[in-house]
Design a protein around this motif. Structure first.
Motif, PDB file in Angstrom:
ATOM      1  N   LEU A 115       0.868   9.480  -3.890  1.00  0.00           N
ATOM      2  CA  LEU A 115       0.143  10.595  -3.292  1.00  0.00           C
ATOM      3  C   LEU A 115       1.105  11.667  -2.785  1.00  0.00           C
ATOM      4  O   LEU A 115       0.875  12.873  -2.992  1.00  0.00           O
ATOM      5  N   MET A 120       0.823  -1.208   0.000  1.00  0.00           N
ATOM      6  CA  MET A 120       0.000   0.000   0.000  1.00  0.00           C
ATOM      7  C   MET A 120       0.856   1.256   0.000  1.00  0.00           C
ATOM      8  O   MET A 120       0.527   2.247  -0.672  1.00  0.00           O
ATOM      9  N   LEU A 154       2.251   1.608  -3.611  1.00  0.00           N
ATOM     10  CA  LEU A 154       1.278   1.856  -4.673  1.00  0.00           C
ATOM     11  C   LEU A 154       0.377   3.057  -4.408  1.00  0.00           C
ATOM     12  O   LEU A 154      -0.181   3.611  -5.361  1.00  0.00           O
ATOM     13  N   LEU A 155       0.231   3.462  -3.148  1.00  0.00           N
ATOM     14  CA  LEU A 155      -0.694   4.545  -2.825  1.00  0.00           C
ATOM     15  C   LEU A 155      -0.015   5.742  -2.176  1.00  0.00           C
ATOM     16  O   LEU A 155      -0.151   6.877  -2.659  1.00  0.00           O
TER      17      LEU A 155
END
Length: 348
Positions: A79, A71, A74-75
């Motif tokens: 961000l 996470m 990938l996130l």
């Protein structure tokens, strides 16, 4: 001692042995457990129906570490990079020169002072509200219908819903473009057949309003199966005795829904509405593939607005700021649903 008539003396049978230990007189001596028996007792399996203690130490953190790292990669990393980009000035010139000067919150100031941005914001919220309301209403009605139909008709309707749900978005957009085509579209033929005038080569994508109406029909058509099938699954958990009690009290269908079905399926409605708001708010493919946000950018929503500003206009940092503001707005909207869900859990 007991003396018999012959004069012989005998000892009583219940007298303790001379070499007796600490055990009580007359009680059989229990065998002491061996070391092997103690070891076997320690390794005995846990009886069925009992729970073992949860793992402690570093093991739980090691088990969730792969998911957390995935996470983060990938996130969280994209961000963070997006937030950093929104604080820089990166247009076509800076992109070619490979420069990214820092300009603080200038991109956010420019957006918040832009009337077109606020028009897109209002359009996005109105688009989301209309779609979610239609999806939940039509999906709930179809779920109730599935619960009332017979076995074979329920199977046919379920298969139709699954096929509509499984169709790829781009393929469904292409079908809707054919249906509303200006020259060979089915909708123009239907309107002429019904006796309406002015539908000779009528352009359904002439205005942003009509384009958004068509996109709304497409989004509702593709999202209703999810709500309908889940609604039917939830209805199967409602006891038939509750319906019978409501019928004996003289409740009609509308009263039965609000007094029996809705209270029992309130968690379903909360979670489903929560998911639909997220999916519709960030819908991109349907809006962009249908008419690329046109005509004259009159059907853009926030995701499409950010894409056009970044890829078509070359304002990459400004597009990043739009996406960050979109996330902030979505989090603010979702906070109300989080409160409702938490309140529901506390009541239970």
């Amino acid at each position: 001692m007991t003396v018999h008539s012959q004069g012989a003396a005998t000892a009583p049978q219940d007298a303790p042995h001379e070499s007796g230990g600490p055990h009580t007189s007359g009680a059989p001596q229990q065998p002491q457990p061996t070391a092997a028996g103690k070891k076997a007792r320690k390794k005995a399996p846990t009886p069925r129906g009992t729970t073992s203690s949860p793992p402690s130490g570093r093991l739980p953190y090691l088990l969730i570490a792969p998911a957390v790292l995935s996470m983060a990669a990938l996130l969280l990393y994209p961000l963070a990079k997006n937030v950093i980009l929104s604080l820089q000035k990166v247009d076509r010139i800076e992109f070619i020169q490979r420069k990214a000067p820092f300009n603080g919150v200038e991109n956010y100031t420019q957006l918040l002072g832009d009337g077109h941005f606020w028009t897109v914001v209002v359009r996005t919220f109105a688009f989301t509200a209309a779609n979610v309301a239609l999806i939940m209403a039509i999906g709930s009605l179809l779920g109730l219908l599935l619960n009332r139909l017979g076995k074979w008709m329920r199977l046919v309707l379920s298969m139709a819903l699954v096929m509509a749900w499984a169709m790829p978005i781009v393929a469904s957009v292409t079908v809707f473009q054919w249906l509303f085509d200006e020259q060979f579209g089915v909708m123009n033929w239907v309107m002429r057949t019904l006796g309406f005038s002015g539908y000779e080569q009528h352009n359904w994508f002439e205005t942003g309003w009509s384009t958004l109406v068509i996109i709304t029909i497409l989004v509702v058509w593709g999202s209703v199966p999810f709500v309908a099938l889940n609604m039917y699954a939830g209805l199967t958990t409602v006891s038939a005795e509750l319906y019978e009690a409501a019928r004996m009290d003289g409740a009609n269908g509308w009263q039965t829904f609000w007094q029996v079905v809705f209270p029992n399926l309130r968690p379903f409605f909360l979670i489903t509405t929560f998911l639909e708001v997220i999916w519709v708010f960030k819908a991109f493919t349907q809006v962009y593939a249908m008419n690329r946000g046109g005509p004259d950018r009159a059907s853009e929503t926030l995701p499409v607005f950010a894409f056009v500003e970044g890829q078509s206009q070359g304002h990459y940092a400004l597009a990043a700021a739009i996406s960050v503001l979109t996330i902030v707005m979505l989090v603010v909207v979702m906070s109300f649903y989080f409160r409702l869900i938490l309140k529901q859990e506390e009541e239970q």
